[in-house]
Design a protein around this motif. Structure first.
Motif, PDB file in Angstrom:
ATOM      1  N   ILE A 135       0.866  -1.180   0.000  1.00  0.00           N
ATOM      2  CA  ILE A 135       0.000   0.000   0.000  1.00  0.00           C
ATOM      3  C   ILE A 135       0.902   1.229   0.000  1.00  0.00           C
ATOM      4  O   ILE A 135       1.616   1.482   0.969  1.00  0.00           O
ATOM      5  CB  ILE A 135      -0.909   0.022   1.238  1.00  0.00           C
ATOM      6  N   GLY A 136       0.897   1.986  -1.082  1.00  0.00           N
ATOM      7  CA  GLY A 136       1.817   3.115  -1.124  1.00  0.00           C
ATOM      8  C   GLY A 136       1.619   4.013  -2.312  1.00  0.00           C
ATOM      9  O   GLY A 136       0.571   4.010  -2.967  1.00  0.00           O
ATOM     10  N   SER A 137       2.638   4.798  -2.596  1.00  0.00           N
ATOM     11  CA  SER A 137       2.575   5.787  -3.665  1.00  0.00           C
ATOM     12  C   SER A 137       2.573   5.118  -5.024  1.00  0.00           C
ATOM     13  O   SER A 137       2.899   3.943  -5.161  1.00  0.00           O
ATOM     14  CB  SER A 137       3.776   6.738  -3.564  1.00  0.00           C
ATOM     15  N   LYS A 138       2.212   5.884  -6.058  1.00  0.00           N
ATOM     16  CA  LYS A 138       2.350   5.392  -7.423  1.00  0.00           C
ATOM     17  C   LYS A 138       3.802   5.576  -7.873  1.00  0.00           C
ATOM     18  O   LYS A 138       4.609   6.200  -7.187  1.00  0.00           O
ATOM     19  CB  LYS A 138       1.406   6.162  -8.351  1.00  0.00           C
ATOM     20  N   ILE A 139       4.111   5.038  -9.045  1.00  0.00           N
ATOM     21  CA  ILE A 139       5.480   5.096  -9.537  1.00  0.00           C
ATOM     22  C   ILE A 139       5.476   5.467 -11.017  1.00  0.00           C
ATOM     23  O   ILE A 139       4.532   5.155 -11.749  1.00  0.00           O
ATOM     24  CB  ILE A 139       6.190   3.737  -9.322  1.00  0.00           C
ATOM     25  N   THR A 140       6.517   6.190 -11.460  1.00  0.00           N
ATOM     26  CA  THR A 140       6.665   6.550 -12.866  1.00  0.00           C
ATOM     27  C   THR A 140       8.127   6.446 -13.262  1.00  0.00           C
ATOM     28  O   THR A 140       9.025   6.539 -12.409  1.00  0.00           O
ATOM     29  CB  THR A 140       6.147   7.968 -13.128  1.00  0.00           C
ATOM     30  N   TYR A 141       8.377   6.249 -14.567  1.00  0.00           N
ATOM     31  CA  TYR A 141       9.741   6.161 -15.086  1.00  0.00           C
ATOM     32  C   TYR A 141      10.106   7.370 -15.943  1.00  0.00           C
ATOM     33  O   TYR A 141      11.192   7.408 -16.514  1.00  0.00           O
ATOM     34  CB  TYR A 141       9.899   4.878 -15.912  1.00  0.00           C
ATOM     35  N   THR A 142       9.204   8.320 -16.061  1.00  0.00           N
ATOM     36  CA  THR A 142       9.472   9.562 -16.782  1.00  0.00           C
ATOM     37  C   THR A 142       8.922  10.714 -15.962  1.00  0.00           C
ATOM     38  O   THR A 142       8.403  10.516 -14.859  1.00  0.00           O
ATOM     39  CB  THR A 142       8.808   9.557 -18.181  1.00  0.00           C
ATOM     40  N   ARG A 143       8.985  11.911 -16.511  1.00  0.00           N
ATOM     41  CA  ARG A 143       8.435  13.075 -15.818  1.00  0.00           C
ATOM     42  C   ARG A 143       6.945  13.257 -16.106  1.00  0.00           C
ATOM     43  O   ARG A 143       6.341  14.250 -15.732  1.00  0.00           O
ATOM     44  CB  ARG A 143       9.205  14.345 -16.213  1.00  0.00           C
ATOM     45  N   ASN A 144       6.374  12.273 -16.769  1.00  0.00           N
ATOM     46  CA  ASN A 144       4.944  12.296 -17.059  1.00  0.00           C
ATOM     47  C   ASN A 144       4.150  12.292 -15.760  1.00  0.00           C
ATOM     48  O   ASN A 144       4.498  11.597 -14.803  1.00  0.00           O
ATOM     49  CB  ASN A 144       4.576  11.062 -17.900  1.00  0.00           C
ATOM     50  N   ILE A 145       3.054  13.072 -15.713  1.00  0.00           N
ATOM     51  CA  ILE A 145       2.241  13.137 -14.496  1.00  0.00           C
ATOM     52  C   ILE A 145       1.433  11.863 -14.285  1.00  0.00           C
ATOM     53  O   ILE A 145       0.961  11.599 -13.180  1.00  0.00           O
ATOM     54  CB  ILE A 145       1.297  14.352 -14.528  1.00  0.00           C
ATOM     55  N   ASP A 146       1.248  11.082 -15.330  1.00  0.00           N
ATOM     56  CA  ASP A 146       0.534   9.810 -15.185  1.00  0.00           C
ATOM     57  C   ASP A 146       1.458   8.790 -14.532  1.00  0.00           C
ATOM     58  O   ASP A 146       2.559   8.527 -15.016  1.00  0.00           O
ATOM     59  CB  ASP A 146       0.071   9.291 -16.552  1.00  0.00           C
ATOM     60  N   ARG A 147       0.969   8.215 -13.450  1.00  0.00           N
ATOM     61  CA  ARG A 147       1.769   7.255 -12.700  1.00  0.00           C
ATOM     62  C   ARG A 147       1.037   5.918 -12.604  1.00  0.00           C
ATOM     63  O   ARG A 147      -0.186   5.859 -12.735  1.00  0.00           O
ATOM     64  CB  ARG A 147       2.081   7.795 -11.298  1.00  0.00           C
ATOM     65  N   ASP A 148       1.788   4.870 -12.343  1.00  0.00           N
ATOM     66  CA  ASP A 148       1.229   3.527 -12.281  1.00  0.00           C
ATOM     67  C   ASP A 148       1.117   3.049 -10.841  1.00  0.00           C
ATOM     68  O   ASP A 148       1.914   3.427  -9.967  1.00  0.00           O
ATOM     69  CB  ASP A 148       2.096   2.555 -13.088  1.00  0.00           C
ATOM     70  N   PHE A 149       0.162   2.163 -10.623  1.00  0.00           N
ATOM     71  CA  PHE A 149      -0.084   1.640  -9.287  1.00  0.00           C
ATOM     72  C   PHE A 149       0.942   0.574  -8.907  1.00  0.00           C
ATOM     73  O   PHE A 149       1.392  -0.212  -9.741  1.00  0.00           O
ATOM     74  CB  PHE A 149      -1.484   1.014  -9.208  1.00  0.00           C
ATOM     75  N   LEU A 150       1.289   0.541  -7.621  1.00  0.00           N
ATOM     76  CA  LEU A 150       2.031  -0.575  -7.078  1.00  0.00           C
ATOM     77  C   LEU A 150       1.076  -1.769  -6.943  1.00  0.00           C
ATOM     78  O   LEU A 150      -0.148  -1.599  -6.922  1.00  0.00           O
ATOM     79  CB  LEU A 150       2.597  -0.219  -5.703  1.00  0.00           C
ATOM     80  N   PRO A 151       1.595  -2.999  -6.823  1.00  0.00           N
ATOM     81  CA  PRO A 151       0.726  -4.170  -6.698  1.00  0.00           C
ATOM     82  C   PRO A 151       0.146  -4.341  -5.285  1.00  0.00           C
ATOM     83  O   PRO A 151       0.433  -5.327  -4.580  1.00  0.00           O
ATOM     84  CB  PRO A 151       1.658  -5.323  -7.067  1.00  0.00           C
ATOM     85  N   ALA A 152      -0.681  -3.356  -4.864  1.00  0.00           N
ATOM     86  CA  ALA A 152      -1.358  -3.465  -3.577  1.00  0.00           C
ATOM     87  C   ALA A 152      -2.204  -4.735  -3.571  1.00  0.00           C
ATOM     88  O   ALA A 152      -2.904  -5.033  -4.537  1.00  0.00           O
ATOM     89  CB  ALA A 152      -2.236  -2.240  -3.325  1.00  0.00           C
ATOM     90  N   ASN A 153      -2.153  -5.488  -2.473  1.00  0.00           N
ATOM     91  CA  ASN A 153      -2.766  -6.811  -2.472  1.00  0.00           C
ATOM     92  C   ASN A 153      -3.514  -7.096  -1.171  1.00  0.00           C
ATOM     93  O   ASN A 153      -3.044  -6.772  -0.080  1.00  0.00           O
ATOM     94  CB  ASN A 153      -1.688  -7.880  -2.679  1.00  0.00           C
ATOM     95  N   PHE A 154      -4.693  -7.705  -1.316  1.00  0.00           N
ATOM     96  CA  PHE A 154      -5.447  -8.224  -0.182  1.00  0.00           C
ATOM     97  C   PHE A 154      -5.202  -9.725  -0.105  1.00  0.00           C
ATOM     98  O   PHE A 154      -5.383 -10.447  -1.087  1.00  0.00           O
ATOM     99  CB  PHE A 154      -6.938  -7.966  -0.379  1.00  0.00           C
ATOM    100  N   GLY A 155      -4.750 -10.190   1.041  1.00  0.00           N
ATOM    101  CA  GLY A 155      -4.485 -11.614   1.199  1.00  0.00           C
ATOM    102  C   GLY A 155      -5.027 -12.145   2.507  1.00  0.00           C
ATOM    103  O   GLY A 155      -4.906 -11.494   3.550  1.00  0.00           O
ATOM    104  N   MET A 156      -5.630 -13.307   2.461  1.00  0.00           N
ATOM    105  CA  MET A 156      -6.106 -13.989   3.660  1.00  0.00           C
ATOM    106  C   MET A 156      -5.728 -15.459   3.550  1.00  0.00           C
ATOM    107  O   MET A 156      -5.860 -16.071   2.480  1.00  0.00           O
ATOM    108  CB  MET A 156      -7.618 -13.838   3.819  1.00  0.00           C
ATOM    109  N   GLY A 157      -5.236 -16.023   4.644  1.00  0.00           N
ATOM    110  CA  GLY A 157      -4.809 -17.415   4.603  1.00  0.00           C
ATOM    111  C   GLY A 157      -4.969 -18.092   5.937  1.00  0.00           C
ATOM    112  O   GLY A 157      -5.103 -17.446   6.984  1.00  0.00           O
ATOM    113  N   ALA A 158      -4.967 -19.412   5.902  1.00  0.00           N
ATOM    114  CA  ALA A 158      -5.087 -20.215   7.115  1.00  0.00           C
ATOM    115  C   ALA A 158      -4.221 -21.449   6.991  1.00  0.00           C
ATOM    116  O   ALA A 158      -3.965 -21.939   5.884  1.00  0.00           O
ATOM    117  CB  ALA A 158      -6.537 -20.606   7.364  1.00  0.00           C
ATOM    118  N   ALA A 159      -3.763 -21.953   8.127  1.00  0.00           N
ATOM    119  CA  ALA A 159      -2.969 -23.181   8.165  1.00  0.00           C
ATOM    120  C   ALA A 159      -3.355 -23.981   9.396  1.00  0.00           C
ATOM    121  O   ALA A 159      -3.465 -23.431  10.499  1.00  0.00           O
ATOM    122  CB  ALA A 159      -1.475 -22.861   8.187  1.00  0.00           C
ATOM    123  N   TRP A 160      -3.570 -25.263   9.197  1.00  0.00           N
ATOM    124  CA  TRP A 160      -3.912 -26.181  10.292  1.00  0.00           C
ATOM    125  C   TRP A 160      -2.777 -27.177  10.446  1.00  0.00           C
ATOM    126  O   TRP A 160      -2.478 -27.940   9.531  1.00  0.00           O
ATOM    127  CB  TRP A 160      -5.223 -26.894   9.968  1.00  0.00           C
TER     128      TRP A 160
END
Length: 401
Positions: free
Chosen positions: A234-259
């Motif tokens: 969960i964080g800022s967007k990222i860009t590889y140029t000075r373009n104002i359009d930025r891309d999302f980081l892979p923010a992820n929802f995860g739920m798991g269980a182990a028995w």
């Protein structure tokens, strides 16, 4: 030929993972409210992000169990899945190092992911963790528009992470992780439009929780259930140029269980399952995409809207969940055999594969192996690749260990 493959891999990172680009332009909306390709097959609508290396499962233990890990017993690699488990670890200090060859089946020998993690328990209530993830794309010869060689580059990305884990009660823990992300894919090169490519920099955080409970059973010597929840990247967007359009980081929802089921002093079986979903906008489909603004949302706004923005509605949202299941059998806590399965819907990427592996542990030293077997015709970067992890539990040096 290898240089062409390397260049193709770089183009894949620079473009295919850009959420503004999609292959849905030839799809049409049918009367049933769903999108189809011109040949009548369901339209692929893969959710994509920048810096996807953050979601690669490097740990060979989890890699042998279908990539599960949110609820597994704690070790240093909990830094990737669920840092809140660190305070539940048996040893006070441990370090893990993992090497994962990448695209080895294509003959590339210098494309790899290296992952170093560790933790230190401060006391029975709190622990600190660290992680360093490094992804190398090897050596690439950059050329100009006429195909003339310019310079040789070594594209690479890395992540530095620090985590704090704390017990909130006897059965409940919480964790917070801060991350610095650096992505240098083609810094200094110039795009056709004149923009100069720069290294991308971003910051992110993980928030995680774990509930662990001993279960009573007359047929088992010991039984334990662990349930975990992790919101990662969960964080800022990222860009590889000075373009104002930025891309999302892979923010992820995860739920798991182990028995975990201990049948006696020598035989232990773990059954684990994870569910994951990217919390970024689903690519637009249809004639209104030219005016669509979902990629201009803030990262936090996109997290919430990502559960209800699929063009085909709720039925498509369900398809964006990825499922993993895994089994782990230990004999005398010294030898382990593992297996698992990973499943992603065909319209959301279609990754489906079986995983196998084993583990050895002696005193402070542990060694894990994993191998991936695709169950579809779709190629995987880990096809025909053996990956391994080293684990050092320094708590075994303590008196009485």
């Amino acid at each position: 030929m290898k240089n062409v493959l390397r260049f193709a891999a770089l183009v894949l990172v620079l473009t295919a993972f850009n959420s503004d680009l999609s292959a849905q332009g030839n799809c049409f909306l049918d009367s049933d409210g769903k999108y189809y390709n011109l040949d009548g097959t369901p339209c692929t609508n893969t959710v994509a992000t920048a810096v996807p290396f953050l979601r690669i499962v490097a740990d060979a233990r989890s890699g042998a169990m279908g990539d599960v890990g949110i609820g597994l017993s704690a070790d240093p690699n909990a830094m990737h899945f669920n840092a809140s488990k660190l305070v539940l670890a048996e040893e006070d200090l441990a370090v893990s190092a993992t090497y994962t060859p990448w695209l080895r089946s294509l003959g590339l020998n210098d494309v790899y992911l290296a992952y170093l993690t560790g933790y230190k328990k401060l006391d029975d209530l709190q622990a600190l963790g660290f992680g360093l993830r490094y992804f190398s794309l090897g050596s690439i010869q950059f050329t100009d528009v006429n195909g003339e060689p310019l310079v040789t580059g070594r594209p690479n990305e890395f992540e530095v992470a620090l985590a704090y884990s704390r017990k909130l009660s006897d059965n409940f823990t919480a964790g917070l992780t801060g991350k610095f992300i650096y992505s240098n894919l083609a810094a200094g090169q110039q795009l056709d439009g004149g923009d100069v490519i720069e290294a991308g920099i971003a910051g992110a955080a993980d928030v995680s929780f774990t509930y662990q409970k001993d279960l009573s059973s007359s047929s088992l010597e010991d039984s334990e259930l662990t349930i975990g929840l992790a919101l990662t990247n969960i964080g800022s967007k990222i860009t590889y140029t000075r373009n104002i359009d930025r891309d999302f980081l892979p923010a992820n929802f995860g739920m798991g269980a182990a028995w975990v089921m201990a049948f006696d002093d020598f035989n232990t079986l773990t059954i684990a399952a994870d569910v994951n979903k990217l919390m970024v906008p689903t690519p637009c489909q249809g004639p209104d995409c030219a005016t669509d603004t979902r990629n201009q949302q803030s990262p936090v706004s996109a997290m919430f809207s990502s559960f209800s923005d699929a063009p085909e509605g709720f039925s498509e949202e369900i398809k964006e969940f990825v499922y993993s299941v895994g089994l782990e059998y230990w004999y005398d806590q010294q030898f382990a055999v593992r297996a698992g399965y990973f499943n992603e819907h065909i319209q959301k990427g279609g990754r489906k594969y079986l995983t196998l592996g084993m583990g050895l542990k002696y005193n402070i030293f542990g060694l894990n192996f994993s191998y991936l077997v695709p169950t579809t015709n779709q190629r995987n970067p880990l096809d025909n690749t053996l990956r391994f992890s080293l684990l050092f539990d320094f708590g075994a040096f303590e008196p009485g260990s």
